[in-house]
Design an enzyme around this catalytic site. Structure first.
Site, PDB file in Angstrom:
ATOM      1  N   THR A 118       0.913  -1.219   0.044  1.00 24.20           N
ATOM      2  CA  THR A 118      -0.086  -0.013   0.053  1.00 24.20           C
ATOM      3  C   THR A 118       0.848   1.187  -0.081  1.00 24.20           C
ATOM      4  O   THR A 118       0.472   2.198  -0.615  1.00 24.20           O
ATOM      5  CB  THR A 118      -0.943   0.162   1.303  1.00 24.20           C
ATOM      6  OG1 THR A 118      -1.854  -1.176   1.160  1.00 24.20           O
ATOM      7  CG2 THR A 118      -1.896   1.215   1.266  1.00 24.20           C
ATOM      8  N   CYS A 119       1.882   1.263   0.701  1.00 21.79           N
ATOM      9  CA  CYS A 119       2.923   2.283   0.993  1.00 21.79           C
ATOM     10  C   CYS A 119       3.465   2.570  -0.546  1.00 21.79           C
ATOM     11  O   CYS A 119       3.578   3.877  -0.992  1.00 21.79           O
ATOM     12  CB  CYS A 119       4.064   2.133   1.903  1.00 21.79           C
ATOM     13  SG  CYS A 119       3.248   1.553   3.512  1.00 21.79           S
ATOM     14  N   SER A 120       3.961   1.523  -1.371  1.00 18.89           N
ATOM     15  CA  SER A 120       4.470   1.764  -2.701  1.00 18.89           C
ATOM     16  C   SER A 120       3.423   2.002  -3.806  1.00 18.89           C
ATOM     17  O   SER A 120       3.540   2.610  -4.696  1.00 18.89           O
ATOM     18  CB  SER A 120       5.124   0.585  -3.068  1.00 18.89           C
ATOM     19  OG  SER A 120       6.463   0.587  -2.153  1.00 18.89           O
TER      20      SER A 120
END
Length: 167
Positions: free
Chosen positions: A55-57
């Site tokens: 999700t962060c990337s």
């Protein structure tokens, strides 16, 4: 205790991998006092569990990169991505995501900043140890003006949400 709107950002340090040596900043990891960095500035800070995580990337960091110009047009001087990783990892992730010169990739290697904010989280069951909760905040001259902490998933800490809050 978790930081609240109206609170002053706690004194702590963050590290950043510097790609180009300048006066006062050597090539490689440099450690900065957060109180010094926020003086007289408006900073959009978002925290996330880890570099290179799905999700962060795919969503969190890319949203801030894509909306950086709009955030800056609303008065934001700098955008910081904070994660409990070392400066080498944050620097590599920033290069991979093409964040260089857009979002400052700030390493909170020992989670000291996240703990001082009260926004640390135990990800031991996932083999990741102490990490940061997913959040966003707007800090003006060291004082928290907006704070969005995720309780589950990815809904309130996006660049879109922070931009909306700026009006």
């Amino acid at each position: 205790m978790t930081i609240q709107i109206g609170d002053r950002l706690p004194e702590s340090t963050l590290s950043e991998f510097i790609e180009t040596e300048t006066e006062g900043c050597s090539l490689g990891p440099n450690t900065f006092n957060t109180a010094d960095l926020v003086k007289g500035k408006t900073i959009a800070i978002f925290g996330l569990p880890g570099a290179y995580t799905p999700t962060c990337s795919a969503q969190h960091l890319p949203g801030y990169i894509q909306l950086a110009d709009q955030l800056k047009a609303k008065g934001v001087d700098e955008i910081w991505c904070v994660s409990v990783n070392d400066a080498f990892v944050m620097g590599a992730w920033g290069r991979d995501q093409k964040a260089t010169g857009i979002v400052r990739m700030m390493a909170d290697g020992n989670a000291a900043f996240s703990k001082a904010l009260g926004l640390d989280a135990d990800f031991s069951k996932h083999g990741m140890g102490t990490r940061s909760k997913r959040y966003s905040m707007l800090v003006v001259d060291g004082v928290v003006k907006q704070l969005n902490v995720e309780t589950a998933g990815f809904e309130v800490s996006s660049a879109e949400k922070l931009l909306e809050q700026l009006g």
